[in-house]
Design an enzyme around this catalytic site. Structure first.
Site: not given
Ligand SMILES: Cc1cc2nc3c(=O)[nH]c(=O)nc-3n(C[C@H](O)[C@H](O)[C@H](O)COP(=O)(O)OP(=O)(O)OC[C@H]3O[C@@H](n4cnc5c(N)ncnc54)[C@H](O)[C@@H]3O)c2cc1C
Ligand code: HEM
Ligand code: SF4
Ligand code: FES
Lengths: 217, 263, 637
Positions: C44, C330, C42, C284
């Protein structure tokens, strides 16, 4: 080298097809315009045919360009089509095209029939080897006599319908292939291709029809 | 409502596949298409059969995972809609529905309705980026981008990489997908230095993956859930044509390592 | 468990600069010798993988989707915050820092949040250079919008697809490194365990989701960026595959789990339409700017909304929060909606929904204005519900959305296991007890692009690492455990499907550990979760086998972990005897129903330590020291 690597992709091959297709299409239009002089009588037509032969170097340049275009167009068409079949080996259970029309889906078949026709056409009206009563130099006679055979006219008409179908798609498609796309003109492209195809078809087909109907003797 | 489903079942990449017929009752019109399949799968599990495997994740039309051909149309009958956002109210009682995987040489079937789309990732690895090191970027507002250019780039950037364009194309071509990425980056001022390297590298990568060519059928545009326009294909063709006159050194890799297809 | 946040000394504004100036660096020649595992692609994970690979480390990146581009960051709509002050409206690093701390109800660490605000501006620079097509003014300069909880306009956006565009930027940077051979990518590969050797995180055990093969990977550093765990509720705005397995396994290998009960319920989602529902779609929040929220005054009123006359409608947010009205924050808006439905005023299928009505705005502003502002949202609403919201009010309901809790990390984003770093939503992060809109994207990218590249280097330069390889006992043992667990799941061969169990768990969580929690309810939840977990292991049916693509098996493993995590969530909620942010304990509220914090006893991070299966986990705490901000009461009346 660079040209080869360029040609190695289908995008490159299609570019070649668009340019050669365009050359052929321009020729087809000019050829038709010339042929229509048949309606002005034998002198006019035969004179025009003579005119074409005044300068041998020019004639041969045109012939070579056309020949090369046909060859490149066909080689690329066959390569591209074979690759397309390989890339999509299996059909869906339900066939449901949304945008593709018969014209776009039959390019290779229409093209091949046109190619066959061109060969016949050359033997028939240029070399005369496939003509019952060929008179070198008397184009008017050759055309009229040729088309009085219904089967010959039929083949001519079918080939031209297929050519029109080919152009209906092709004359729209080359804009895309050469990268000319602009929201302002995109609708005009469709109109252009349709008119082009219809003009060629009507113009060319009118000749055997007129001969068979006895309007041109 | 009651439906008759003919679903493509295939155990693995090398196994032969076939359609299997399922009768499904109690389908609610508010269900999404995938929820309808969930219901079927629950029934199959209860009967001790193997559920139908299909790709899905976000279920809100943005991740690009869901991928099925419904009665001959990639993502089904509703335009500009992914399978997960297609709802059953677009079908009626007694309908017969054929459900198949994306079919293309470059997208081998993994299982049932799941295909391997890693070819897309390899194309991106070959040039679908702007090479900027982390931390080396200039102040954001030092690169003004005209609003209409930014909007057009965004139109192209909306691609979700689902592969419906390939599935819908009678030639199995990936032109819409590749053109969308090439256009997105080549339109922007930031993308100019690598413009011609990019288009050449990506088109060549597409070729290696054995996608077909573009006959301008426009089936891709019709199937695309994001409504990506074929005018981007014209744009890519143009840049590829121009690249012939430029010296372009290929720097992108081939990324052969990535594949989930270990058939 | 030692909880040393290792915050650098010095004034708040200088901490990060000082850290960067003094942390140890790995020489270029040596970077080549180190390997880093990044789980998750994702925002991060992809940004971390790209940046570390650029530096020369050998990176392996894992995700469970078929392509890294599909990580759930792709779904974020609204935008990303950054203290650029392009609007000249008084924004600054300090203000972003302060609003984030306050929005989080004073339950986050000052130093981390300050650093987040500090690097926020660099994120925008980086993304623009990558070609992220942010919205622009006619001048060609970047545009901003405003977002909840902020007094300035600092949110950058790309239509309604900001997360998608940011992720594609990070993904393309990572794919470039894949092409160059610096990153090796493992899509459709799920991490099922962490391997710890001599107290250091040295590898992971994964299952190839196509072939079913279970294998081990060794490295010098492991980074988890696996997202949030809101799917513990079954129905949430998260993607179907989102899971807690990676962080939960790490927890069971010794990583502290911080504030598991801090979860965010988003007020404007499309309500459930039936039992078959598989996920909830977020609309939204901006809709509340022009929509009025109401329910019928009569319980169980089944008339069409347009037929209910004005004086028979209860605009309850306007009634209860006269000054903020429909724009109440919220957590407050969500709780109010739940209360109305619990009392029987809810509308739509199952009475689980409230109206969001645009009729007044359409009358006042004209349909075209509403269309211009929200056209795409109305379209999405129609696609899903088949209803035209220009003519009849929308129905909305709250849904689990985001988890502030996660693995505990120090200032360097390292967990309590040396060598295990955690980034993005997976760590307990910078959002305290409540996250502000548009701040999660910022945090994910800050972690990956700008923080880990320094802190991972510092760890490697300071640490003596022995050679490990996957034939060592620790790896073999962990792999064996994973194989056994998979076998066990397949061998139960009961009668109920994984989804049935997950739904049942979700219902317990939603009813008792959701928006409004009580001591009795939480205790009951724990009892019921345990009972259901027992049943799960006795009666679950997982068809198919292990050596194949088996989606039921994937789900089963994730749900099994949710069963354990959910108990910890309930327990954490039980122990936190205060209300703060998204955590609302009914016992702790002001007379007018506001959250009542208890700073004297709970101004700390609760960190849970695993002590063995069947044994109670131990609660530790990291005190939160506020040197700069003053703790204050949030009020929205
Ligand atoms: C509908 C929605 C709208 C949002 N809108 C906003 C917004 O407008 N602004 C904002 O700032 N935030 C928003 N958020 C929050 C934000 O999108 C997320 O918190 C953020 O993108 C998380 O990013 P991440 O990189 O931590 O994880 P993610 O993007 O969730 O990535 C997780 C990764 O880990 C991998 N993974 C997970 N478990 C395993 C495993 N066991 N083995 C191997 N791989 C695994 C997945 O394949 C994926 O690649 C929103 C969230 C949602 C759900
Ligand atoms: C008078 C003769 C011909 C003319 C004027 C002509 C013209 C054209 C034009 C303008 C195009 C469009 C190119 C593009 O899409 O950019 C085209 C495409 C095509 N032509 Fe021809 N053509 C002729 C003969 C042939 C022949 C003999 C063949 C036989 C093989 C052929 C096969 C094709 C095919 C298969 C395409 C479509 C390729 C694709 O889009 O995938 N054509 N033609
Ligand atoms: S261009 Fe459209 S159909 Fe093709 S991958 Fe992108 S979103 Fe899917
Ligand atoms: S499941 Fe994500 S687009 Fe359909």
């Amino acid at each position: 080298m660079k040209v080869l690597s360029f040609y190695s992709t289908t995008v490159g091959k299609k570019l070649v097809m668009a340019i050669t297709g365009l050359i052929l299409a321009v020729f087809v239009l000019g050829h038709m315009a010339g042929n229509l002089q048949i309606y002005q009588g034998p002198e006019k037509l035969n004179h025009y045919a003579e005119l074409l032969r005044v300068s041998m170097p020019l004639l041969w340049t045109v012939r070579i360009v056309l020949l090369l275009s046909v060859l490149l167009h066909i080689v690329a068409a066959v390569q591209v089509t074979l690759q397309n079949w390989r890339s999509r080996p299996k059909k869906y259970a339900v066939s449901a095209y949304q945008e593709a029309d018969i014209a776009s889906r039959t390019m290779i078949w229409g093209g091949l029939v046109v190619a066959a026709f061109v060969v016949y056409h050359l033997l028939h009206l240029t070399l005369g080897t496939a003509h019952g009563s060929f008179k070198p130099g008397d184009v008017y006679h050759n055309v009229v006599a040729g088309f009085q055979v219904p089967l010959v006219s039929l083949f001519y008409i079918v080939a031209n319908v297929l050519l029109a179908l080919h152009l209906y798609h092709g004359m729209w498609s080359w804009f895309q292939t050469l990268g000319f796309s602009h929201p302002k003109y995109n609708r005009a492209r469709r109109v252009f291709a349709t008119v082009y195809a219809v003009v060629i078809a009507v113009g060319n087909i009118s000749i055997p029809v007129s001969v068979l109907a006895g309007w041109v003797k | 409502m009651k439906l008759t489903l003919h679903i493509w079942r295939q155990k693995g990449p090398q196994e032969p596949g076939r359609f299997v017929k399922y009768e499904l009752d109690k389908v609610n019109e508010h269900m999404s298409f995938l929820e309808m399949l969930d219901v079927l799968n629950q029934e199959l599990i209860a009967r001790g059969e193997e559920p139908v495997a299909f790709d899905h994740d976000c279920r809100e039309g943005i991740c690009g995972a869901c991928s099925m051909v419904i009665n001959g149309i990639a993502h089904g009958p509703q335009r500009a809609t992914t399978t997960c956002q297609l709802h059953m109210r677009h079908f009626k009682d007694g309908d017969v529905i054929y459900i198949e995987p994306w079919r293309a040489k470059a997208f081998p079937i993994v299982k049932d309705l799941i295909v391997d789309r890693s070819a897309f990732d390899r194309i991106i690895a070959a040039g679908g980026f702007i090479s900027v090191r982390t931390g080396s970027a200039p102040e954001a507002n030092s690169i003004p981008v005209p609003k209409d250019v930014a909007e057009l780039a965004m139109d192209a950037a909306e691609c979700i990489g689902c592969g419906a364009c390939v599935a819908a194309c009678p030639n199995g071509a990936a032109m819409l997908f590749v053109a969308a990425k090439v256009s997105h980056l080549n339109l922007l001022p930031q993308g100019q230095p690598e413009r011609f390297i990019r288009v050449k590298a990506m088109v060549e990568a597409m070729e290696r993956e054995q996608f077909g060519s573009c006959s301008n059928h426009r089936e891709c545009e019709a199937a695309c859930p994001k409504g990506i326009s074929v005018s981007f294909i014209a744009r890519m063709n143009r840049d590829y044509r121009k690249a012939l006159w430029k010296t372009v050194e290929h720097q992108g890799g081939k990324a052969e390592g990535i594949s989930q297809f270990r058939g | 468990m030692k909880l040393d946040p290792r915050i650098p000394a010095g004034p708040l504004e200088q901490k990060w600069t000082r850290y960067k100036n003094t942390c140890k660096l790995v020489s270029p020649a040596n970077k080549r010798k180190y390997s880093v595992i990044v789980v998750g692609t994702g925002l991060a994970g992809a940004s971390a993988a790209a940046s570390l690979a650029e530096l020369g480390y050998n990176v392996k990146a894992f995700c469970y989707q078929d392509s890294p581009r599909r990580a759930h960051s792709i779904a974020a709509q609204g935008g990303i915050n950054a203290a650029k002050n392009y609007q000249n409206d008084g924004d600054s690093v300090y203000r972003l820092f302060y609003e984030t701390i306050k929005g989080g109800d004073f339950r986050s660490r000052e130093a981390n949040v300050y650093r987040l605000a500090e690097v926020s501006a660099n994120i925008i620079d980086q993304c623009v250079a990558q070609g992220v097509p942010f919205a622009r003014e006619y001048s060609g300069y970047l545009a901003n919008r405003s977002f909840g909880g902020a007094l300035v306009s600092r949110t950058f956006y790309a239509r309604g697809q900001t997360g998608q565009q940011l992720l594609l930027g990070a993904y393309s940077a990572m794919m470039r490194q894949v092409g160059l051979g610096q990153v090796k990518l493992y899509p459709r590969t799920e991490m099922l365990d962490l391997v710890v050797v001599n107290g250091q995180a040295r590898g992971i055990i994964v299952r190839d989701l196509v072939t079913g093969e279970i294998s081990a990977h060794a490295a010098d550093v492991v980074i988890l960026a696996t997202g949030g765990y809101a799917n513990v509720f079954y129905l949430s705005t998260n993607a179907k595959g989102c899971n807690a397995t990676a962080i939960w396994r790490a927890y069971k290998r010794g990583a502290g789990f911080a504030n598991p009960c801090f979860m965010q319920i988003h007020p404007t989602c499309i309500p459930q339409s039936g039992e078959y529902q598989s996920k909830l779609v977020l609309m939204s929040e901006s809709l509340r700017n022009d929509g009025r929220v109401w329910v019928p005054k009569k319980k169980g009123d089944t008339r069409k909304p347009t037929e209910i006359p004005e004086d028979e409608r209860d605009y309850y947010l306007e009634r209860m929060y006269p000054s903020y009205g429909n724009l109440a924050p919220r957590d407050i808006a969500s709780r109010a909606a739940k209360r109305m439905c619990d009392e029987g005023y809810g509308v739509g299928p199952g009475g689980r929904g409230v109206y969001l009505d645009f009729a007044d705005s359409i009358r006042r502003l004209g349909k075209h204005v509403i269309e211009e502002r929200y056209g795409n949202l109305f379209e999405m609403y129609e696609r899903i519900t088949g209803e035209n919201a220009y003519e009849t009010p929308m129905r909305i309901y709250p849904a689990p959305h985001y988890t502030m809790g996660g693995l505990w990390v120090d200032y360097e984003l390292m967990s309590t296991i040396p060598g295990l770093f955690v980034a993005g939503e997976a760590n307990f992060s910078d959002h305290g007890a409540n996250r502000l809109g548009a701040s999660a994207l910022m945090q994910g990218l800050a972690d990956g692009y700008f923080i880990l590249p320094y802190t991972v280097g510092n760890y490697l330069a300071n640490t003596k690492l022995e050679k490990v390889d996957t034939s060592q006992q620790a790896f073999r043992d962990a792999q064996k455990e994973v194989e056994d667990r998979v076998k066990k799941l397949l061998s139960v061969n009961g009668k109920r499907s994984v989804d049935e169990f997950h739904r049942a768990l979700g219902k317990i969580m939603w009813d008792l550990v959701g928006m409004a929690r009580t001591e009795a309810g939480l205790k009951e939840a724990i009892v019921r979760i345990r009972a259901l977990r027992e049943e799960f292991w006795q009666d679950v049916r997982v068809p198919g086998d292990a050596s194949d693509l088996n989606q039921e098996l994937e789900k089963a493993g994730r749900v099994a972990d949710f069963f354990e995590l959910s108990e910890l969530i309930a327990q954490d909620a039980l122990e936190r005897r205060e209300s703060c942010g998204g955590h609302f304990r009914e016992e702790f509220q002001t007379p007018d129903g506001e959250a009542q914090r208890d700073d004297a006893n709970f101004a700390h991070v609760a960190v849970w330590e695993f002590t063995g299966d069947g044994k109670p986990p131990v609660r530790h705490s990291e005190p939160l020291v506020f040197e700069v901000v003053e703790l204050a009461q949030r009020s929205y009346k």
